[in-house]
Design an enzyme around this catalytic site. Structure first.
Site, PDB file in Angstrom:
ATOM      1  N   SER A  34      31.914   7.804 -40.259  1.00 10.02           N
ATOM      2  CA  SER A  34      32.309   8.484 -39.024  1.00 10.02           C
ATOM      3  C   SER A  34      33.144   9.715 -39.325  1.00 10.02           C
ATOM      4  O   SER A  34      34.247   9.626 -39.879  1.00 10.02           O
ATOM      5  CB  SER A  34      33.100   7.519 -38.126  1.00 10.02           C
ATOM      6  OG  SER A  34      33.573   8.235 -37.008  1.00 10.02           O
ATOM      7  N   HIS A  85      27.855   9.680 -38.556  1.00 12.63           N
ATOM      8  CA  HIS A  85      28.207   9.209 -37.212  1.00 12.63           C
ATOM      9  C   HIS A  85      29.169  10.231 -36.610  1.00 12.63           C
ATOM     10  O   HIS A  85      30.227  10.534 -37.189  1.00 12.63           O
ATOM     11  CB  HIS A  85      28.854   7.830 -37.297  1.00 12.63           C
ATOM     12  CG  HIS A  85      29.115   7.210 -35.965  1.00 12.63           C
ATOM     13  ND1 HIS A  85      28.137   6.582 -35.225  1.00 12.63           N
ATOM     14  CD2 HIS A  85      30.250   7.138 -35.216  1.00 12.63           C
ATOM     15  CE1 HIS A  85      28.650   6.135 -34.092  1.00 12.63           C
ATOM     16  NE2 HIS A  85      29.931   6.477 -34.052  1.00 12.63           N
ATOM     17  N   ASP A  87      31.329  11.290 -33.286  1.00 11.59           N
ATOM     18  CA  ASP A  87      31.923  10.765 -32.049  1.00 11.59           C
ATOM     19  C   ASP A  87      32.337  11.885 -31.109  1.00 11.59           C
ATOM     20  O   ASP A  87      33.170  12.725 -31.474  1.00 11.59           O
ATOM     21  CB  ASP A  87      33.171   9.937 -32.393  1.00 11.59           C
ATOM     22  CG  ASP A  87      32.820   8.623 -33.043  1.00 11.59           C
ATOM     23  OD1 ASP A  87      31.991   7.881 -32.488  1.00 11.59           O
ATOM     24  OD2 ASP A  87      33.380   8.332 -34.117  1.00 11.59           O
ATOM     25  N   MET A 112      34.161  12.673 -27.565  1.00 11.43           N
ATOM     26  CA  MET A 112      35.060  12.081 -26.563  1.00 11.43           C
ATOM     27  C   MET A 112      35.517  13.146 -25.574  1.00 11.43           C
ATOM     28  O   MET A 112      35.894  14.251 -25.998  1.00 11.43           O
ATOM     29  CB  MET A 112      36.285  11.493 -27.260  1.00 11.43           C
ATOM     30  CG  MET A 112      35.953  10.484 -28.321  1.00 11.43           C
ATOM     31  SD  MET A 112      37.451   9.954 -29.160  1.00 11.43           S
ATOM     32  CE  MET A 112      36.755   8.852 -30.389  1.00 11.43           C
ATOM     33  N   HIS A 168      27.384   9.711 -30.985  1.00  6.43           N
ATOM     34  CA  HIS A 168      27.875   8.671 -30.078  1.00  6.43           C
ATOM     35  C   HIS A 168      28.683   9.341 -28.976  1.00  6.43           C
ATOM     36  O   HIS A 168      29.779   9.841 -29.214  1.00  6.43           O
ATOM     37  CB  HIS A 168      28.745   7.698 -30.917  1.00  6.43           C
ATOM     38  CG  HIS A 168      29.454   6.659 -30.125  1.00  6.43           C
ATOM     39  ND1 HIS A 168      30.513   5.924 -30.649  1.00  6.43           N
ATOM     40  CD2 HIS A 168      29.274   6.196 -28.856  1.00  6.43           C
ATOM     41  CE1 HIS A 168      30.953   5.071 -29.744  1.00  6.43           C
ATOM     42  NE2 HIS A 168      30.225   5.220 -28.639  1.00  6.43           N
ATOM     43  N   MET A 193      30.969   9.400 -25.950  1.00  6.47           N
ATOM     44  CA  MET A 193      31.950   8.680 -25.127  1.00  6.47           C
ATOM     45  C   MET A 193      32.376   9.639 -24.027  1.00  6.47           C
ATOM     46  O   MET A 193      33.509  10.127 -23.988  1.00  6.47           O
ATOM     47  CB  MET A 193      33.126   8.242 -26.013  1.00  6.47           C
ATOM     48  CG  MET A 193      32.757   7.078 -26.918  1.00  6.47           C
ATOM     49  SD  MET A 193      33.858   6.888 -28.332  1.00  6.47           S
ATOM     50  CE  MET A 193      33.050   8.008 -29.470  1.00  6.47           C
ATOM     51  N   MET A 229      30.362  -1.686 -29.760  1.00 12.44           N
ATOM     52  CA  MET A 229      31.752  -1.346 -30.079  1.00 12.44           C
ATOM     53  C   MET A 229      32.509  -2.612 -30.469  1.00 12.44           C
ATOM     54  O   MET A 229      32.555  -3.589 -29.708  1.00 12.44           O
ATOM     55  CB  MET A 229      32.440  -0.686 -28.874  1.00 12.44           C
ATOM     56  CG  MET A 229      31.880   0.667 -28.472  1.00 12.44           C
ATOM     57  SD  MET A 229      31.743   1.850 -29.822  1.00 12.44           S
ATOM     58  CE  MET A 229      33.440   1.921 -30.419  1.00 12.44           C
ATOM     59  N   GLY A 274      37.638   5.279 -28.564  1.00 14.42           N
ATOM     60  CA  GLY A 274      38.636   6.323 -28.346  1.00 14.42           C
ATOM     61  C   GLY A 274      39.380   6.748 -29.604  1.00 14.42           C
ATOM     62  O   GLY A 274      39.834   7.879 -29.691  1.00 14.42           O
ATOM     63  N   PHE A 275      39.475   5.841 -30.568  1.00 15.63           N
ATOM     64  CA  PHE A 275      40.281   6.146 -31.757  1.00 15.63           C
ATOM     65  C   PHE A 275      39.687   5.488 -33.000  1.00 15.63           C
ATOM     66  O   PHE A 275      39.093   4.404 -32.911  1.00 15.63           O
ATOM     67  CB  PHE A 275      41.727   5.631 -31.568  1.00 15.63           C
ATOM     68  CG  PHE A 275      42.381   6.187 -30.344  1.00 15.63           C
ATOM     69  CD1 PHE A 275      43.037   7.418 -30.382  1.00 15.63           C
ATOM     70  CD2 PHE A 275      42.316   5.499 -29.132  1.00 15.63           C
ATOM     71  CE1 PHE A 275      43.617   7.945 -29.236  1.00 15.63           C
ATOM     72  CE2 PHE A 275      42.899   6.030 -27.979  1.00 15.63           C
ATOM     73  CZ  PHE A 275      43.547   7.254 -28.031  1.00 15.63           C
ATOM     74  N   GLY A 276      39.889   6.132 -34.133  1.00 11.58           N
ATOM     75  CA  GLY A 276      39.550   5.516 -35.412  1.00 11.58           C
ATOM     76  C   GLY A 276      40.693   4.614 -35.865  1.00 11.58           C
ATOM     77  O   GLY A 276      41.789   4.645 -35.296  1.00 11.58           O
ATOM     78  N   GLY A 277      40.430   3.814 -36.864  1.00 15.15           N
ATOM     79  CA  GLY A 277      41.483   3.023 -37.502  1.00 15.15           C
ATOM     80  C   GLY A 277      42.039   1.869 -36.699  1.00 15.15           C
ATOM     81  O   GLY A 277      43.170   1.425 -36.955  1.00 15.15           O
ATOM     82  N   ASP A 307      30.348  -0.510 -34.575  1.00 11.59           N
ATOM     83  CA  ASP A 307      31.226   0.662 -34.607  1.00 11.59           C
ATOM     84  C   ASP A 307      32.679   0.273 -34.353  1.00 11.59           C
ATOM     85  O   ASP A 307      33.045  -0.076 -33.228  1.00 11.59           O
ATOM     86  CB  ASP A 307      30.737   1.667 -33.545  1.00 11.59           C
ATOM     87  CG  ASP A 307      31.444   3.002 -33.654  1.00 11.59           C
ATOM     88  OD1 ASP A 307      32.240   3.203 -34.589  1.00 11.59           O
ATOM     89  OD2 ASP A 307      31.192   3.848 -32.772  1.00 11.59           O
ATOM     90  N   GLY A 308      33.485   0.352 -35.413  1.00 10.92           N
ATOM     91  CA  GLY A 308      34.927   0.121 -35.291  1.00 10.92           C
ATOM     92  C   GLY A 308      35.412  -1.006 -36.189  1.00 10.92           C
ATOM     93  O   GLY A 308      34.891  -2.120 -36.138  1.00 10.92           O
ATOM     94  N   GLY A 309      36.382  -0.683 -37.036  1.00 13.39           N
ATOM     95  CA  GLY A 309      37.005  -1.716 -37.859  1.00 13.39           C
ATOM     96  C   GLY A 309      36.125  -2.305 -38.947  1.00 13.39           C
ATOM     97  O   GLY A 309      36.392  -3.409 -39.433  1.00 13.39           O
ATOM     98  N   GLY A 329      34.759   4.688 -40.492  1.00 11.29           N
ATOM     99  CA  GLY A 329      35.557   5.904 -40.479  1.00 11.29           C
ATOM    100  C   GLY A 329      36.745   5.792 -41.401  1.00 11.29           C
ATOM    101  O   GLY A 329      36.738   6.256 -42.551  1.00 11.29           O
TER     102      GLY A 329
HETATM  103  C1  DX5 Z   1      35.809   4.892 -31.958  1.00 15.79           C
HETATM  104  C2  DX5 Z   1      34.640   5.553 -32.613  1.00 15.79           C
HETATM  105  C3  DX5 Z   1      34.343   5.110 -33.981  1.00 15.79           C
HETATM  106  C4  DX5 Z   1      35.415   5.339 -34.997  1.00 15.79           C
HETATM  107  C5  DX5 Z   1      35.348   4.194 -35.968  1.00 15.79           C
HETATM  108  O1  DX5 Z   1      35.859   5.226 -30.627  1.00 15.79           O
HETATM  109  O2  DX5 Z   1      33.467   5.362 -31.834  1.00 15.79           O
HETATM  110  O3  DX5 Z   1      33.106   5.659 -34.459  1.00 15.79           O
HETATM  111  O4  DX5 Z   1      35.301   6.558 -35.677  1.00 15.79           O
HETATM  112  O5  DX5 Z   1      36.464   4.292 -36.751  1.00 15.79           O
HETATM  113  P1  DX5 Z   1      36.962   3.168 -37.740  1.00 15.79           P
HETATM  114  O6  DX5 Z   1      35.845   2.871 -38.690  1.00 15.79           O
HETATM  115  O7  DX5 Z   1      38.130   3.854 -38.392  1.00 15.79           O
HETATM  116  O8  DX5 Z   1      37.360   1.969 -36.929  1.00 15.79           O
HETATM  117 ZN    ZN Z   2      31.460   5.909 -32.693  1.00 16.28          ZN
END
Ligand code: DX5
Ligand code: ZN
Length: 233
Positions: free
Chosen positions: A18, A43, A45, A47, A76, A78, A147, A152-155, A185-187, A207
């Protein structure tokens, strides 16, 4: 039908780093790192500050990524009312375009507009959205972006009920003989990734796990060599 799914599940996953976690001041460097890695897709994102409580970037940045990327862009969205911008995302360089179930009143129409514009079509679902709501669209789409964090956020921390949702979705895909792939997608990290493959995930977005690691190339390679040990566990 079952044999086909079994075979697909045993393949190595598609890895989609990501870009949200990249260094935007060194975007070309990070794009080229992914080009030279074992990753399969970018990927991307998007937003809008309305559908999610964050704003990422828009068309100029997608175009800049596309200019250097040697692999498909998995975009993706959002954003609310994504049907307003389908042509523009195609022109910016999207190869796969996913819209949120929760953001589309006329999801079927939007999916077909994406396909008519020459892209693969995906549907993203939030952690609280039941898999069963995809029953009447699953044969029309190429990808479900499930999801495993609130978008909304990475990490962020992985939400554990994703495993059972993924298994349920895999069963729906098999039952309907759909060719749709499941993207998580996520974590995603070294702990969650193997378990996700065991419940039917085909595509892993990562990501923070990739970009915050000491050696992103090795981290991507370590995800790519994973495979499912059991099917529909
Ligand atoms: C969150 C995004 C993800 C994000 C994943 O809203 O859609 O694509 O970048 O990030 P990680 O892998 O850090 O959880
Ligand atoms: Zn995403």
């Amino acid at each position: 039908m079952h044999l086909k799914t079994y075979f697909r599940s045993m393949q190595n996953p598609i890895i989609a780093p990501s870009i949200l976690s990249a260094d935007f001041a060194n975007l070309q460097r990070d794009v080229e790192m992914i080009n030279s890695s074992n990753a399969d897709w970018f990927h991307v994102d998007i937003m809008d500050g309305v559908f999610v409580p964050n704003i990422s970037f828009g068309f100029p940045v997608i175009k800049a990524i596309k200019k250097h990327a040697s692999k498909p862009l998995d975009v993706h969205l959002m954003i609310v009312q994504p049907e307003r911008f389908i042509k523009e995302f195609k022109e910016a360089g999207a190869d796969i375009l996913s819209v949120h179930y929760e953001a589309c009143t006329h999801l079927h129409r939007t999916i077909y507009a994406i396909k008519e514009n020459g892209m693969k079509a995906g549907v993203a679902i939030n952690p609280h959205t039941p898999v069963s709501l995809l029953k009447d669209i699953i044969k029309d789409i190429d990808l479900v972006c499930m999801m495993s964090v609130n978008p909304g956020f990475g990490g962020q921390k992985f939400i554990e009920n994703t495993y059972s949702k993924c298994a349920e979705l895999k069963n729906m895909i098999i039952a309907q003989n759909s060719s749709c792939q499941i993207e998580i997608d996520g974590g995603v990290n070294e702990t969650t990734a193997p378990k996700l493959l065991n419940v039917g995930a085909d595509v892993l977005v990562a990501g923070n796990y990739v970009f915050a690691s000491k050696n992103p190339l090795e981290t991507i390679a370590s995800l790519k060599i994973l495979s499912a040990h059991t099917v529909n566990a």
